[in-house]
Each structure stands twice: as structure tokens, then as C-alpha cells.
Scaffold this motif. Structure first.
Motif, PDB file in Angstrom:
ATOM      1  N   THR A 299      74.847  64.024  16.171  1.00  0.00           N
ATOM      2  CA  THR A 299      73.788  64.345  17.117  1.00  0.00           C
ATOM      3  C   THR A 299      72.465  64.539  16.382  1.00  0.00           C
ATOM      4  N   VAL A 300      71.365  64.365  17.109  1.00  0.00           N
ATOM      5  CA  VAL A 300      70.026  64.582  16.558  1.00  0.00           C
ATOM      6  C   VAL A 300      69.790  66.081  16.458  1.00  0.00           C
ATOM      7  N   GLN A 301      69.484  66.558  15.256  1.00  0.00           N
ATOM      8  CA  GLN A 301      69.274  67.985  15.009  1.00  0.00           C
ATOM      9  C   GLN A 301      67.801  68.392  15.069  1.00  0.00           C
ATOM     10  N   ALA A 302      66.929  67.529  14.589  1.00  0.00           N
ATOM     11  CA  ALA A 302      65.492  67.834  14.575  1.00  0.00           C
ATOM     12  C   ALA A 302      64.724  66.552  14.302  1.00  0.00           C
ATOM     13  N   LYS A 303      63.444  66.576  14.652  1.00  0.00           N
ATOM     14  CA  LYS A 303      62.581  65.435  14.392  1.00  0.00           C
ATOM     15  C   LYS A 303      61.420  65.859  13.503  1.00  0.00           C
TER      16      LYS A 303
END
Length: 375
Positions: A299-303
Motif C-alpha cells: 500500500t501507499v504509505q506517503a507521498k
């Protein structure tokens, strides 16, 4: 230095005055989740614990969240405090600093959360840290944590020397900052072993990101402008452009004998056909393909994270909890069938797990003026 690009949406005045029925999503990304192949679903099951129906449902919800994230940013204006996908509720959560904007968010079918800091102020804090000078090696990176409404600086566990303390003092003076200890340090995933995927100067090996007009995009640390590229012993082309550190992207211009394809190797399953490059929200699922470890999801944790590699800092990366290993560098990241980015580096491996970072693909396309090949 990494350029900051501000996306402007045509018709912003119209959006700002748009009336939306409560509980109704402003935009629906469609039911393209039903197009997921059996192999993609199997990866979701293995890495995210989702069965086939849950995988299809989640991809559909994430696409709707990605579409509504744009609208939420426009409609909340200066009060926008970031957004993320909440897997438990299946909704986009939007942070706002003005309680009066919560109704606007709820009208999109999203959840609103009142937060103390705007997304703009958090980005400004992170940019100030970017400009603070070279970070000590024990500082492994920093990023905006939208869920926590703070900028997180990651530091190797137990390292509290004067150099690190001085850097952290500067970081905390820049704005809302929290410090998180980590047991791993990121590294770039280039592997000098040759053979698979594509080779640089007949030596090191990396992975293709996505086919684009005239060639393909990959990681910047894989090669420099003018370096030769081969595949299977055959000449493939040369690096037309490359940026690393600061950024981590490259464009390889291929010869006329190579035909670009809108597909991503699933390693053991049917190829994934890329349909576009709509950026997914924090919390959304994402999968990657690489020539060392094949296909893995997370999953995407941060950008917009800055990662401090030994070779120098790279900003603007997306943080994930999917695994990768050397040789996977430059490889594809997709959410459903939407292109997301190319592998930069990370920590850990696919045995013990870890974090992996990717360079968002839309910036690469813009920098080199090339078009993604889609099916």
C-alpha cells in the motif's frame, strides 16, 4: 534541486461553486476493477489478504477516491490538510483546517477530519528540510505523513550523535516534525550482475519502467545520458536523459527494431495492460514488477518523501510497504491498471519485508515530454 510543480485544474471557479448532493461522490472512476486478471488478484490475495471480490471492490473504491481527491483539494482550497484512502471504511479521508469545510468534503462522499496544519504548510516544512544541506547518513529520509498531519524524519535506531541532533534541531525549527526510528537504511536497487531485463554498458542491470513514445522510462541511478542499453545481448538504445540524485528518473531512447507495448510483466501470469496514469491516494494498494523478485504488492504509505541515500538525497518519492531487491530498480508500479511510478530504492528485502520508494511516473512523462503507451 527538485522542482515543485503545482497542478492547476481547468474550471476551478466552476468547481468551487458546484453543489453536490450529500453522500454522493462527485466523480466515479468506473468499474474498471472488474478487469483485474486472475494473476493480479492472486497477488492482492498473497500480499494484502484480499479475495477476488474484495480485490475488485477495493480497486473500484480506490479509483473513486483518486478522482475525488482532486475535487476535494479544489473545493477546500487553503484549508486543505491532505487526504488518504482508508481501507477499513473504503472512503477517502480529507483533512481540513477549517471546520466549515467539512460539509463540502462530506458532500463528495468522503470523510472529513479537522487537522491543525494545512497540506501547503507541511510541504513548506519538508521543502525547508530539503534545503537544509546534506543530511547525516544516520538520517534515512523525511516525508509528509498526511494521516499524522506532520512531517516525519526517520533516523537509524540508537543513533543520537551531535551531527544527527543538530540536523533534527534544524528540521524541527522548520515546522511540525516528528522523529521515527528505523532499523533499516534505504539503498538504490541497481545490481551489478547483468543478464535479465536490460543492461547498462554491458555491466549493471535494472528493470524497465513503462513503454513511452520513443522508448521507455526507468530509474535515474541506473545510468547516465549516453550510456548504452542492451537486452538479451542485443543493442536496445541509449539513455537520452537521466537525473540522480535530487530526482531518480531516466528516459531511454530505443532503436527502430523495438516496439513499445502497453504491458507490465506479471512474472508467472498474464501481462498487466496499462490503461492510464491516474495517481492513487495514500492508503491505496499498489503493485510492482521487477526483474529480480517479480511481482509484489503493498500500500501507499506517503507521498513526496525525501530519501537520503549514500549517493545523495532524492525528493518527491512515494513510500510503500511493498518489498523489492537489487535489480528491481526502475521497474513498474501500478495500482490496478493505472501506472504509478518506477522503483527507486528501499530497505529490507522480499524475505524479511521492508519499505520501497518509487518515483512518480507523471513527473517523468512531463520532464521528458513523452507519452505513456496505454492499452
Amino acid at each position: 534541486m527538485k522542482c515543485t510543480r503545482v497542478a492547476r485544474v481547468a474550471g476551478a471557479v466552476v468547481l468551487a461553486t458546484l453543489t453536490v448532493a450529500p453522500g454522493t461522490a462527485l466523480a466515479s472512476a468506473g468499474d474498471r476493477g472488474s478487469e483485474l486478471s486472475g494473476e493480479v488478484v492472486a497477488a492482492y490475495q498473497r500480499d494484502l489478504g484480499l479475495n477476488a471480490d474484495q480485490a475488485v471492490e477495493r480497486v473500484g473504491l480506490e479509483r473513486t477516491a483518486a478522482a475525488n481527491q482532486k475535487a476535494a483539494r479544489e473545493l477546500t482550497g487553503a484549508a486543505y490538510g491532505g487526504a488518504w484512502f482508508d481501507a477499513a471504511s473504503g472512503k477517502l479521508v480529507v483533512g481540513v483546517t477549517d471546520e466549515g469545510k467539512t460539509r463540502v468534503v462530506q458532500a463528495l462522499g468522503a470523510e472529513a477530519k479537522v487537522v491543525p496544519h494545512t497540506a501547503a504548510s507541511l510541504t513548506d516544512t519538508k521543502n525547508k528540510i530539503d534545503q537544509a544541506g546534506k543530511a547525516p547518513s544516520a538520517v534515512t529520509g523525511w516525508y509528509v505523513d498526511e494521516r499524522a498531519n506532520s512531517v516525519v524524519v526517520t533516523v537509524r535506531r540508537g543513533v543520537v550523535d551531535d551531527e544527527v541532533a543538530k540536523f533534527l534541531d534544524v528540521a524541527k525549527a522548520a515546522g511540525p516534525v516528528s522523529v521515527v526510528e528505523t532499523d533499516r537504511a534505504p539503498r538504490v536497487y541497481a545490481d551489478i550482475r547483468g543478464g535479465d531485463a536490460y543492461n547498462i554498458n554491458n555491466a549493471s542491470r535494472c528493470s524497465i519502467g513503462f513503454a513511452v513514445s520513443g522508448g521507455f522510462v526507468s530509474a535515474g541511478h541506473c545510468g547516465s545520458a549516453g550510456d548504452s542499453v542492451t537486452s538479451g545481448g542485443q543493442s536496445m538504445g541509449t539513455f537520452e536523459g537521466s537525473s540522480f540524485p535530487g530526482n531518480d528518473y531516466s528516459y531511454v531512447k530505443t532503436g527502430s527494431g523495438w516496439t513499445p507495448s502497453p504491458t507490465v510483466n506479471h512474472y508467472g501470469g498474464a501481462d498487466v495492460v496499462v490503461s492510464g496514469s491516474t495517481e492513487s491516494a495514500v492508503g491505496a494498494s499498489v503493485c510492482r514488477s521487477g526483474s529480480t523478485t517479480g511481482w509484489h504488492c503493498g500500500t501507499v504509505q506517503a507521498k513526496d518523501q525525501t530519501v537520503n541515500y549514500q549517493e545523495g538525497s532524492v525528493s518527491g518519492l512515494t513510500r510503500t510497504n511493498a518489498c523489492a531487491e537489487p535489480g528491481d530498480s526502475g521497474g513498474s508500479w501500478v495500482s490496478g491498471t493505472e501506472a504509478q511510478g518506477v522503483t527507486s530504492g528501499g530497505s529490507g528485502d522480499c524475505t524479511s519485508g521492508g519499505e520501497t520508494y518509487f518515483q512518480p511516473v507523471n513527473e517523468i512523462l512531463s520532464v521528458y515530454g513523452v507519452s505513456l503507451i496505454t492499452g
